[in-house]
Design an enzyme around this catalytic site. Structure first.
Site, short mmCIF file in Angstrom:
data_model
loop_
_atom_site.label_atom_id
_atom_site.label_comp_id
_atom_site.label_asym_id
_atom_site.label_seq_id
_atom_site.Cartn_x
_atom_site.Cartn_y
_atom_site.Cartn_z
N GLY A 209 -2.79 -4.40 2.32
CA GLY A 209 -3.46 -3.44 3.22
C GLY A 209 -2.41 -2.61 3.94
O GLY A 209 -2.27 -2.68 5.14
N ARG B 29 1.79 -4.56 19.20
CA ARG B 29 1.67 -4.84 17.76
C ARG B 29 2.90 -4.33 17.01
O ARG B 29 3.51 -5.06 16.22
CB ARG B 29 0.42 -4.12 17.23
CG ARG B 29 0.07 -4.37 15.79
CD ARG B 29 -1.03 -3.39 15.32
NE ARG B 29 -0.43 -2.21 14.72
CZ ARG B 29 -0.44 -1.93 13.42
NH1 ARG B 29 -1.07 -2.73 12.58
NH2 ARG B 29 0.12 -0.82 12.95
N GLU C 115 -13.76 -9.15 10.65
CA GLU C 115 -13.35 -8.34 9.50
C GLU C 115 -13.08 -9.19 8.26
O GLU C 115 -13.06 -8.67 7.14
CB GLU C 115 -12.10 -7.48 9.77
CG GLU C 115 -12.28 -6.46 10.85
CD GLU C 115 -11.06 -5.60 11.03
OE1 GLU C 115 -10.36 -5.31 10.07
OE2 GLU C 115 -10.80 -5.22 12.19
N GLU D 268 -7.85 -7.74 -4.37
CA GLU D 268 -8.47 -8.70 -5.27
C GLU D 268 -8.43 -8.21 -6.72
O GLU D 268 -8.66 -8.99 -7.64
CB GLU D 268 -9.93 -8.96 -4.87
CG GLU D 268 -10.10 -9.79 -3.60
CD GLU D 268 -9.84 -9.02 -2.30
OE1 GLU D 268 -9.50 -7.81 -2.36
OE2 GLU D 268 -9.99 -9.62 -1.23
N GLU E 32 -1.01 -6.94 8.17
CA GLU E 32 -1.63 -6.94 9.50
C GLU E 32 -3.12 -7.00 9.23
O GLU E 32 -3.75 -5.99 8.94
CB GLU E 32 -1.22 -5.69 10.27
CG GLU E 32 -1.46 -5.83 11.75
CD GLU E 32 -2.91 -5.54 12.14
OE1 GLU E 32 -3.78 -6.44 11.92
OE2 GLU E 32 -3.17 -4.45 12.64
C1 LIG Z 1 -5.34 -3.28 10.15
S1 LIG Z 1 -4.95 -2.14 8.91
C2 LIG Z 1 -3.19 -2.30 8.84
C3 LIG Z 1 -2.52 -1.11 8.24
C4 LIG Z 1 -0.99 -1.22 8.21
N1 LIG Z 1 -0.56 -2.36 7.44
C5 LIG Z 1 -0.45 -1.32 9.59
O1 LIG Z 1 0.01 -2.42 9.96
O2 LIG Z 1 -0.45 -0.33 10.32
C6 LIG Z 1 -5.51 -2.97 7.48
C7 LIG Z 1 -5.46 -2.12 6.21
O3 LIG Z 1 -5.74 -2.97 5.12
C8 LIG Z 1 -6.59 -2.32 4.20
N2 LIG Z 1 -7.28 -3.40 3.48
C9 LIG Z 1 -8.13 -4.32 4.01
N3 LIG Z 1 -8.54 -5.18 3.05
C10 LIG Z 1 -7.93 -4.78 1.90
C11 LIG Z 1 -7.97 -5.26 0.55
N4 LIG Z 1 -8.70 -6.31 0.21
N5 LIG Z 1 -7.24 -4.60 -0.38
C12 LIG Z 1 -6.48 -3.53 -0.04
N6 LIG Z 1 -6.42 -3.02 1.22
C13 LIG Z 1 -7.13 -3.65 2.17
C14 LIG Z 1 -7.48 -1.44 5.07
O4 LIG Z 1 -8.04 -0.36 4.34
C15 LIG Z 1 -6.48 -1.02 6.15
O5 LIG Z 1 -5.85 0.20 5.82
#
Ligand SMILES: C[S@@+](CC[C@H](N)C(=O)[O-])C[C@H]1O[C@@H](n2cnc3c(N)ncnc32)[C@H](O)[C@@H]1O
Length: 433
Positions: A128, A104, A202, A179, A193
């Site tokens: 995110g 990744r 998810e 949002e 991601e």
């Molecule tokens: C899979 S992790 C990826 C984290 C980082 N971008 C990385 O690549 O290591 C997804 C992140 O998105 C955040 N997230 C998911 N949906 C979101 C939303 N609608 N608004 C803000 N953050 C969100 C989650 O809390 C999480 O920390």
């Protein structure tokens, strides 16, 4: 299933929570929620419109796809969604699991640094941001401004990391749900991601679609730009193991019924059928995480869904429906079920392509396993097949009504042997939890 999500389920068998049968099940079935994450009060960031219902999932500039996402975000209870989903991302050890996934990390790192022309002098939105890693790389690749949006208080760690790397003049970390955030400008790049198990678990891509419809310039680029879901027939010993677990659970139940009758004078046997159904669903109908060896794939693989991240709508991904054919390529073997995985690509957009296209694949691999692994859908019992047999498969994946971030899958399969003989059709329902 509640609570676990990526923190547990995306970890695979590496890291400090093992996804082995016992612990995995324990954590899913006996969730313990961190109280501090159940009732979260946070101060709105200047870019975040927290209270106004007028901004609930609506950027006032969106397309019809956006309107659909808005409806959905309004229908999902935020507190429940936070407790079930987001809270797990607020733990550094969970972010570390993702940051330790070399496949990744290398893919995103190479996608950014081998395509600096997309970042240099540009504005970027990281949907995110988690620990902030993609925002930091975007800034290091020359972005003029990066908006790093994170729903959980992981944002505080992201802000600290940004500062410790002297990028606070470029990266602005915003705590809030995508949002509900208002940005001061539109952006050239959206990076995220967002991929869950088997790509869509998810349902985080909804938030990326929303961000794109609200905040991406008409000339903007999506990172990643494309995604695909794959399926192939597999052989595995997991089915026997799961069936053994189911029978043990039922033996244990029968002892329990006897003892309750003997010691406490209550006959519980009326509950045997629902208990059995519950256990069947759990052991036999829930898809399993696995890092398959390529030798376990016994036939051709098919693409069951292709997504263009620049144009996809929530309606496009809410249900995945596909009919496809697979050929068995292994002589005399057991067809034990299906393996499902995904890949994403970083290609830029046709008018502004990537200089170096990068692929991130979660296909079965000896050397390049990921924390996503593959999802395994088991057949009970397995079917004997051989090279040249054809499988005609119908696939339908939908979101669970009670939790839009989890999925159910209906899988039908007709097997035509090389001789032309048709076997009795198979029909199964599975849950991706
Ligand atoms: C899979 S992790 C990826 C984290 C980082 N971008 C990385 O690549 O290591 C997804 C992140 O998105 C955040 N997230 C998911 N949906 C979101 C939303 N609608 N608004 C803000 N953050 C969100 C989650 O809390 C999480 O920390």
């Amino acid at each position: 299933m509640v609570h676990s999500f990526k923190r547990i389920l995306r970890e695979g068998d590496h890291g400090n929570v093992r996804v082995g049968e016992g612990l995995h099940h324990y954590l899913i079935r006996k969730p313990h929620l961190e109280p501090q994450y159940l009732e979260v009060e946070r101060k709105p960031h200047p870019h975040e419109t927290l209270k106004g219902a007028e901004n609930k999932g609506d950027c006032n500039m969106g397309t019809s796809a956006n309107a659909i996402a808005s409806d959905r975000s309004a229908s999902v209870h935020k507190g429940v969604d936070y407790a079930n989903y987001f809270c797990t991302y607020a733990f550094l050890y969970h972010q570390k699991e993702m940051l330790s996934d070399r496949v990744r990390m290398d893919a995103y790192f190479n996608a950014i640094f081998e395509n600096k022309h997309h970042f240099s002098g540009k504005t970027v939105l990281d949907v995110g941001t988690g620990s902030g890693i993609l925002a930091i790389w975007s800034a290091q690749a020359g972005a003029r401004k990066v908006y790093a949006v994170e729903a959980t208080n992981m944002s505080e760690h992201a802000r600290a990391l940004v500062k410790a790397n002297n990028l606070q003049h470029v990266v602005e970390v915003i705590e809030g749900s995508m949002e509900e955030v208002t940005l001061p400008e539109k952006v050239d790049v959206i990076i995220s991601e967002w991929m869950g198990y088997f790509l869509l678990r998810e349902s985080m891509f909804d938030s990326v679609i929303h961000a794109r419809d609200c905040w991406l310039k008409p000339t903007g680029v999506m990172y990643p730009s494309h995604a695909r879901m794959w399926m192939a027939p597999i052989r595995t010993g997991m089915g026997d193991h799961k069936m053994g677990d189911y029978h043990s659970a039922m033996d244990d139940w029968h002892n329990f019924v006897d003892e309750t009758n003997t010691y406490y004078g209550v006959d519980m046997s009326i509950l045997t059928k629902p208990f059995s159904e519950e256990q069947r669903k759990y052991y036999l109908q829930t898809s399993s995480w696995n890092n398959l060896h390529p030798h376990q794939v016994i036939g051709t693989a098919a693409i069951i869904k292709e997504i263009d991240c620049l144009t996809a709508t929530v309606t496009d991904i809410e249900k995945v429906r596909s009919k496809f054919s697979l050929s068995v390529t292994t002589e005399n073997t057991k067809f034990c079920g299906f393996g499902g995985w995904f890949d994403v690509h970083f290609r830029g957009r046709s008018e502004d392509p990537a200089k170096h296209e990068i692929e991130l694949t979660t296909a079965p691999s000896v050397d390049f396993g990921t924390h996503w692994g593959q999802q395994v859908f088991l057949l009970h019992p397995p079917v004997h097949v051989s090279e040249g047999d054809d499988l005609k498969v119908s696939f339908l994946m939908s979101r669970l009504k009670e939790n839009h971030r989890l999925m159910e899958v209906e899988l039908g399969c007709e097997i035509q042997q090389r001789s032309g003989k048709l076997l009795a059709p198979l029909k199964n329902k599975f849950y991706i939890e």
